[in-house]
Structure formats: structure tokens, C-alpha cells
Design a protein around this motif. Sequence first.
Motif, PDB file in Angstrom:
ATOM      1  N   PHE A 252      35.669  37.933  37.880  1.00 63.43           N
ATOM      2  CA  PHE A 252      35.315  36.575  38.284  1.00 63.43           C
ATOM      3  C   PHE A 252      35.702  35.537  37.224  1.00 63.43           C
ATOM      4  N   SER A 253      35.808  35.990  35.984  1.00 63.92           N
ATOM      5  CA  SER A 253      36.219  35.079  34.908  1.00 63.92           C
ATOM      6  C   SER A 253      37.740  35.006  34.777  1.00 63.92           C
ATOM      7  N   LYS A 254      38.426  35.821  35.582  1.00 67.46           N
ATOM      8  CA  LYS A 254      39.896  35.865  35.580  1.00 67.46           C
ATOM      9  C   LYS A 254      40.453  36.157  34.189  1.00 67.46           C
ATOM     10  N   ARG A 255      39.880  37.208  33.572  1.00 70.31           N
ATOM     11  CA  ARG A 255      40.354  37.659  32.260  1.00 70.31           C
ATOM     12  C   ARG A 255      40.438  39.171  32.260  1.00 70.31           C
ATOM     13  N   PRO A 256      41.201  39.759  31.360  1.00 70.83           N
ATOM     14  CA  PRO A 256      41.271  41.224  31.278  1.00 70.83           C
ATOM     15  C   PRO A 256      39.927  41.789  30.816  1.00 70.83           C
ATOM     16  N   PRO A 257      39.465  42.870  31.415  1.00 72.79           N
ATOM     17  CA  PRO A 257      38.193  43.470  30.986  1.00 72.79           C
ATOM     18  C   PRO A 257      38.341  44.186  29.650  1.00 72.79           C
ATOM     19  N   GLU A 258      37.246  44.291  28.928  1.00 72.20           N
ATOM     20  CA  GLU A 258      37.217  45.035  27.673  1.00 72.20           C
ATOM     21  C   GLU A 258      36.213  46.175  27.827  1.00 72.20           C
ATOM     22  N   PHE A 259      36.711  47.306  28.262  1.00 68.27           N
ATOM     23  CA  PHE A 259      35.840  48.449  28.513  1.00 68.27           C
ATOM     24  C   PHE A 259      35.533  49.186  27.208  1.00 68.27           C
ATOM     25  N   LYS A 260      34.272  49.600  27.086  1.00 68.67           N
ATOM     26  CA  LYS A 260      33.818  50.273  25.869  1.00 68.67           C
ATOM     27  C   LYS A 260      33.329  51.693  26.099  1.00 68.67           C
ATOM     28  N   GLY A 261      33.352  52.132  27.342  1.00 71.55           N
ATOM     29  CA  GLY A 261      32.893  53.481  27.645  1.00 71.55           C
ATOM     30  C   GLY A 261      31.384  53.624  27.606  1.00 71.55           C
ATOM     31  N   LYS A 262      30.687  52.531  27.955  1.00 74.97           N
ATOM     32  CA  LYS A 262      29.222  52.543  27.945  1.00 74.97           C
ATOM     33  C   LYS A 262      28.695  52.053  29.289  1.00 74.97           C
TER      34      LYS A 262
END
Length: 262
Positions: A252-262
Amino acid sequence: MQVDERQCLVETKDKVLMITINRPPMNTLSRQTLLDIEKVLNEAENDNGIRAVLISGAGEKMFSAGADITEFGSMGDKEEGNKTLIRMHELFNRIENYPKPVIACINGKALGGGNELQMACHLVVAADSAELGLPEVRLGIIPGYGGTQRLPRLIGRRRALELMLSGDRISAEKALEYGLVNRVVPAEKVREEAFNLAARLASGAPLAIKGILDSVYRGSEQDLEAGLAVERENSLAVSGSEDAIEGVTAFFSKRPPEFKGK
């Protein structure tokens, strides 16, 4: 990660763990080679800095020619032979059930146990010069590292039987047609293409990827209802995770996600 570099080379780049079978010219799978691969996988499983695994062979002509036949002497002892086969089955099952994507980069021929190794991986990128086969019947033996079970599941019983009973090799293009590999690329680009695929998967959501792998491998061996239960289990496990929240927020923020594995 300490391994015998005469057996395996290990490097990490962009969250991809690269394992290279280093026994040229044939890159045979000695017991030590396989133990080193197992050790590296064990150490990497809970390392959040590693999100995908890439397995290839040293050189340009051979992914792996399979088991080291100089070690076949002990196979005459049924008790020792059985222990060895169970150990290998456990390792290849470990690869198949690994919670992070495991990609095989078939840079050359994948024969016997080398072919069985790539069949245990999740995805396969092959050079256009690659050949794949299970030639054990020509030695008076049978594929013993899972080939008689995985090959029919991957390409169908009749095609698998023809390949195993004849011991014939097939080209990378035929393997692609059969569904034994995912992609065939020019030999000079195979390592680059395989790494790019691994890096792309490594940038994904670790918990979701783990859930997909488990749902497919555990669920597909059961009937549909039981498989759907596995899917529900994994869906519920990840839906409330920080990564799921991050994924939706980023969308929704139109940005790449930063996944942390949590």
C-alpha cells in the motif's frame, strides 16, 4: 563454515549460500563430500543471513558423475551397505525438505548420484550442454540414492523406467521437455542465471517461502484433503507474522518490502 576444500567450496553472496562440489574432473560424491554438504546445510538452516542455497560442480563439464566407485567395496557388506544407503537417503531427504530454496546449477553432466542429487533440489537451471542420466544398470546395480523413487514422481513412471532400464542419457532440452529441469540456458551463462534465480528467491519472504515448500512437498504426498490441511497450517502460521504485515504495508505504500523472517 569449515569443510574440506578438496571436497567442497563454500561461499556466501547476497544471502545465497553457494556450495561447489570440488572433486574435478568428475566431481564424484565421496562420503566426505556428502557429509560436508550436510554440515553446511545444518549450519545455514538457522542463519537468517542465508536465504537460499545454490549447488554446482567445479569446472565446466561435470556437475557430478555420482558416487565414488572406489568406495563401493563396503557395499558388499549388507549391514554396512544398508547404513550407507540410509545415510544418503536421509541427506537427500534433508535437501528436499530444506526450509530454504535449494537450486541446482547443472553446469555439465549429472549422472548417477549426481542426477539423484539434483532431483532432490527444489529448482534446477541447466546448461544447454548438460546431460542427465542414471547409468547404474550398466554397472549391474540400481540407482540407490533415491532415483527409483524421485524420477518417476518428477517425469512419470514410463519415461523414468525407460531411462533407468536403458541407462541412457538425455540432453538438457529433453530434460526440460520432461520437466526434470526448470530452465536451460547457454553454458557460459548457467552460473550467472542460476545465481540470479537464487538471489531473487533470497530476497523473498523467508517464512512464506518455507510455508510454500512445506505445503508442496509434505502436502503433495497425501490426498487432497490432507494436503489442504497442511496448506491451512502453513497459511495460519505466516498470516500474522511481521513479514506478512510488512508485505501488506509495503504494497500500500508502493515500496519494496523488507522481509526479516519474523
